[in-house]
Design a protein around this motif. Structure first.
Motif, PDB file in Angstrom:
ATOM      1  N   LYS A   1       0.835  -1.186   0.000  1.00  0.00           N
ATOM      2  CA  LYS A   1       0.000   0.000   0.000  1.00  0.00           C
ATOM      3  C   LYS A   1       0.874   1.241   0.000  1.00  0.00           C
ATOM      4  O   LYS A   1       2.098   1.162   0.133  1.00  0.00           O
ATOM      5  N   HIS A   2       0.222   2.407  -0.160  1.00  0.00           N
ATOM      6  CA  HIS A   2       0.957   3.653  -0.321  1.00  0.00           C
ATOM      7  C   HIS A   2       1.996   3.876   0.774  1.00  0.00           C
ATOM      8  O   HIS A   2       3.111   4.336   0.503  1.00  0.00           O
ATOM      9  N   ASP A   3       1.619   3.615   2.032  1.00  0.00           N
ATOM     10  CA  ASP A   3       2.540   3.909   3.138  1.00  0.00           C
ATOM     11  C   ASP A   3       3.284   2.673   3.611  1.00  0.00           C
ATOM     12  O   ASP A   3       3.833   2.646   4.710  1.00  0.00           O
ATOM     13  N   GLY A   4       3.334   1.639   2.759  1.00  0.00           N
ATOM     14  CA  GLY A   4       4.127   0.456   3.076  1.00  0.00           C
ATOM     15  C   GLY A   4       5.613   0.700   2.838  1.00  0.00           C
ATOM     16  O   GLY A   4       6.019   1.730   2.301  1.00  0.00           O
ATOM     17  N   PRO A   5       6.466  -0.232   3.231  1.00  0.00           N
ATOM     18  CA  PRO A   5       7.912  -0.063   3.032  1.00  0.00           C
ATOM     19  C   PRO A   5       8.285  -0.092   1.557  1.00  0.00           C
ATOM     20  O   PRO A   5       7.708  -0.844   0.773  1.00  0.00           O
ATOM     21  N   ALA A   6       9.237   0.738   1.182  1.00  0.00           N
ATOM     22  CA  ALA A   6       9.656   0.832  -0.220  1.00  0.00           C
ATOM     23  C   ALA A   6      10.457  -0.395  -0.624  1.00  0.00           C
ATOM     24  O   ALA A   6      11.341  -0.859   0.104  1.00  0.00           O
ATOM     25  N   VAL A   7      10.138  -0.895  -1.805  1.00  0.00           N
ATOM     26  CA  VAL A   7      10.892  -1.991  -2.416  1.00  0.00           C
ATOM     27  C   VAL A   7      11.906  -1.446  -3.421  1.00  0.00           C
ATOM     28  O   VAL A   7      13.010  -1.962  -3.555  1.00  0.00           O
TER      29      VAL A   7
ATOM     30  N   TRP B   1      17.176  -5.483 -19.278  1.00  0.00           N
ATOM     31  CA  TRP B   1      16.437  -5.176 -18.069  1.00  0.00           C
ATOM     32  C   TRP B   1      17.383  -5.333 -16.889  1.00  0.00           C
ATOM     33  O   TRP B   1      18.101  -6.344 -16.806  1.00  0.00           O
ATOM     34  N   LEU B   2      17.399  -4.394 -15.986  1.00  0.00           N
ATOM     35  CA  LEU B   2      18.249  -4.456 -14.795  1.00  0.00           C
ATOM     36  C   LEU B   2      17.342  -4.320 -13.578  1.00  0.00           C
ATOM     37  O   LEU B   2      16.744  -3.264 -13.337  1.00  0.00           O
ATOM     38  N   LEU B   3      17.222  -5.386 -12.816  1.00  0.00           N
ATOM     39  CA  LEU B   3      16.275  -5.445 -11.699  1.00  0.00           C
ATOM     40  C   LEU B   3      17.038  -5.641 -10.392  1.00  0.00           C
ATOM     41  O   LEU B   3      17.767  -6.627 -10.224  1.00  0.00           O
ATOM     42  N   ARG B   4      16.853  -4.692  -9.472  1.00  0.00           N
ATOM     43  CA  ARG B   4      17.527  -4.801  -8.163  1.00  0.00           C
ATOM     44  C   ARG B   4      16.617  -4.228  -7.074  1.00  0.00           C
ATOM     45  O   ARG B   4      16.587  -3.014  -6.849  1.00  0.00           O
ATOM     46  N   PRO B   5      15.851  -5.066  -6.398  1.00  0.00           N
ATOM     47  CA  PRO B   5      15.023  -4.558  -5.301  1.00  0.00           C
ATOM     48  C   PRO B   5      15.867  -4.276  -4.059  1.00  0.00           C
ATOM     49  O   PRO B   5      16.986  -4.804  -3.917  1.00  0.00           O
ATOM     50  N   SER B   6      15.349  -3.444  -3.179  1.00  0.00           N
ATOM     51  CA  SER B   6      16.025  -3.146  -1.912  1.00  0.00           C
ATOM     52  C   SER B   6      14.941  -3.024  -0.846  1.00  0.00           C
ATOM     53  O   SER B   6      14.295  -1.988  -0.726  1.00  0.00           O
ATOM     54  N   PHE B   7      14.745  -4.084  -0.099  1.00  0.00           N
ATOM     55  CA  PHE B   7      13.588  -4.205   0.784  1.00  0.00           C
ATOM     56  C   PHE B   7      13.716  -3.327   2.031  1.00  0.00           C
ATOM     57  O   PHE B   7      14.818  -3.034   2.499  1.00  0.00           O
TER      58      PHE B   7
END
Length: 633
Positions: free
Chosen positions: A34-40, A127-133
């Protein structure tokens, strides 16, 4: 890599959350679920530590972009040395077979779809994909379900990725190389959560045929929603884009409306004015409700009332300045491991202003409630109607108790409380709207005659007080607070709510002083005082639009129209606005997209239309690029 300008970003979403995508196709901000959830993904605030989903094309020479008409589906065209490709970005939001009376009006699928199609020649890239939980605080674990389906985990969260080209893992990141000829595609789907089962089958549903079907369904949802917009004036494109943006800031499951999509973007460079706006401000949401009602979107207004009904079981007894979408607003904290946009920190999440006292919110909410009830001809749904007498009584009681109390004021300055002029004016506005609601009630059950008369007497006393105590003879203006010398652009807003008579000579002089001291060409600072924070903040964009309204009220429709059009031109190429604009550089500042700005676009387009229909302009439009700093008398 350098930080991209704030105006470089477009927004997509599914009425649960939003994603920000730069002009070059880099997805740099996404909070889930959701909007105020932690950024991925949050390269927006730190391009080294914050994750992203990038598109790197070989030989790139130019880009252009647009939203598909009437939608929040973003289409970016890339020209390379050898061909041309089109990237279509959207968050699937499918129509319901029948829209329920309450709750989400579409089915959010919890994913981002990125469809890259070669339309001429040949294109190659990666494509370069790197999430940061968890705002890049949690390490990322990655695993492959197949050569085209991956899983990423971290901080108790997870995402999956499925692609039409092989994805190679390297630590917590992945790369998918492609070489396409005309008609070829390299689609990438990012899904939130672990999914059901092994992952490959579930993730693979996002691949070629399903992407087409999901795109068609999402386009149908947005086109149907846009088709219900009742504004048909000369600024329909800008108004509809603002409406679509405000719709993205709604939260379908709860009915809440967040103030902006982002956190931590600075209002001053350099400075420390970096706040988290991903919460439901009573003021911002109430005014957004007014904008929706002005365009015929009554359901969005009713959904916000549902949010309040479920978030505040006291039915108005304990109305708060700010709400999280679920539970309490998080305690404000600084993410010191993030450098911030252009190195301007600290990056803050949570918001300490949740504990402030700002009594104008009762007036704000009554304005929105009055507008909604008028729109539905005072025949709201049963769940709204049943609580109206109790809610109206609580709200007016709040106003009567707060009428003599100091507060923190509209601008949430973290200084001592004062007798804020804008607050007093909005208390009068609240009682005025309460009286109008009660007198318009066809069943005469909201308040008896004695109660209405009591509200009217209190409103008259409040109005007389702020006119007397708010006037500063030495400054020749109504000032920010009783006994203060500082000017405040919020007086423009009070005029728009009829709390001041625009034909009053004192009001005219106040508007002149505000223009002379707070104006910067077409732009307006909200105040120019030491507020205890670092750095000189930029101009506040909504204040400039309020100025449009004051000109229209004075019958100067030509000037108002010309100013409105120049302000619209200050949005980015897609018509999106952040909170503020730097007067010197013209760059956007603050969180983006900002609901407060977009509702001002809508409400003043509607106001100008009403002025054109109701009276003959007294002047001719002034189309010059420059304008006096002073507001016309």
């Amino acid at each position: 890599m350098t930080d991209r300008p704030i105006a470089d970003y477009a927004v997509i979403g599914d009425t649960c959350t939003t994603a920000l995508i730069a002009r070059d196709g880099s997805l740099d901000w996404l909070c889930w679920p959701k909007h105020d959830g932690p950024a991925v993904f949050l390269a927006l605030l730190d391009h080294e530590r914050g994750g992203s989903c990038r598109l790197a094309l070989d030989g790139l020479s130019g880009t252009s972009r647009r939203y598909l008409p009437g939608t929040n589906i973003l289409e970016t065209t890339f020209v390379t040395a050898t061909g041309r490709a089109v990237l279509t970005d959207f968050m699937p939001l499918h129509p319901h077979e029948s829209v329920p009376e309450e709750g989400p009006d579409g089915h959010a699928r919890g994913r981002v779809v990125r469809r890259l199609a070669c339309v001429a020649g040949r294109v190659s890239g990666r494509w370069l994909l790197r999430p940061s939980f968890d705002y890049a605080r949690a390490p990322t674990e990655a695993a492959a379900d197949s050569e085209t389906c991956l899983r990423f985990r971290g901080g108790g969260d997870a995402i999956r990725a499925a692609c039409t080209v092989p994805l190679a893992l390297s630590g917590g990141a992945a790369e998918g190389a492609f070489a396409l000829t005309a008609g070829g595609r390299a689609d990438l789907v990012i899904l939130h959560g672990e999914g059901e089962g092994k992952g490959e089958e579930d993730a693979a549903e996002g691949m070629p045929g399903a992407v087409d079907a999901s795109l068609a369904a999402t386009r149908a949802y947005w086109e149907e929603w846009s088709g219900r917009c009742t504004y048909d004036g000369p600024y329909r494109e800008a108004v509809l884009r603002s409406a679509l943006t405000l719709k993205l800031l709604t939260h379908g499951p709860s009915g809440g409306i967040v103030a902006a999509a982002t956190a931590g973007l600075p209002e001053a460079v350099p400075g420390n004015r970096n706040y988290d706006y991903r919460y439901v401000w009573m003021r911002d949401a109430s005014f957004t409700v007014t904008a929706f009602v002005n365009l015929g979107y009554d359901r969005e207004a009713a959904e916000f009332l549902r949010f309040l009904r479920e978030a505040d079981a006291s039915r108005g007894r304990d109305l708060h300045l700010m709400y999280a979408l679920k539970g309490p607003v998080p305690v404000e904290e600084c993410l010191d491991h993030l450098r911030g946009w252009r190195g301007v920190g600290p990056v803050r999440i949570g918001n300490a202003a949740a504990d402030q006292e700002q009594y104008d919110i009762y007036g704000e909410f009554l304005v929105a409630l009055h507008g909604y009830l008028e729109a539905v001809e005072f025949d709201p749904p049963v769940k709204v109607n049943d609580h109206l007498p109790e809610a109206l009584g609580h709200l007016t009681d709040h106003i009567l108790r707060a009428r003599h109390a100091p507060d923190h004021g509209l601008w949430e300055m973290r200084t001592e409380k004062r007798q804020s002029l804008h607050t007093k004016a909005m208390l009068w506005v609240g009682l005025d709207r309460a009286v109008q609601i009660a007198r318009s009630d066809p069943k005469h059950r909201l308040a008896d005659a004695a109660t209405i008369e009591r509200w009217e007497r209190a409103a008259a006393e409040i109005r007389a007080e702020y006119h007397a105590r708010g006037w500063n003879a030495s400054r020749g203006a109504y000032t920010m607070a009783y006994g203060a010398d500082e000017l405040d652009a919020a007086v423009l807003r009070a005029v728009l709510f009829d709390a001041f008579d625009p034909d009053d000579p004192r009001v005219a002089r106040t508007l002149e002083r505000v223009g002379a001291e707070l104006g910067a060409g077409d732009l307006v600072y909200r105040y120019r005082i030491d507020d205890g924070l670092e750095g000189a903040e930029a101009t506040f964009t909504a204040c400039a639009f309020w100025r449009v309204g004051c000109l229209a009220l004075a019958g100067r429709n030509g000037e108002a129209t010309a100013l409105f059009e120049r302000l619209l031109a200050r949005g980015n190429d897609l018509g999106l606005f952040a909170e503020e604009i730097d007067a010197e550089s013209g760059e956007q500042r603050g969180n983006v997209p900002q609901g407060f700005t977009h509702m001002a676009v809508i409400n003043h387009a509607v106001r100008l239309a009403a002025a054109r229909d109701g009276e003959t302009p007294t002047d001719e439009p002034d189309c010059r690029a420059e304008e006096s700093d002073a507001l016309p008398a």
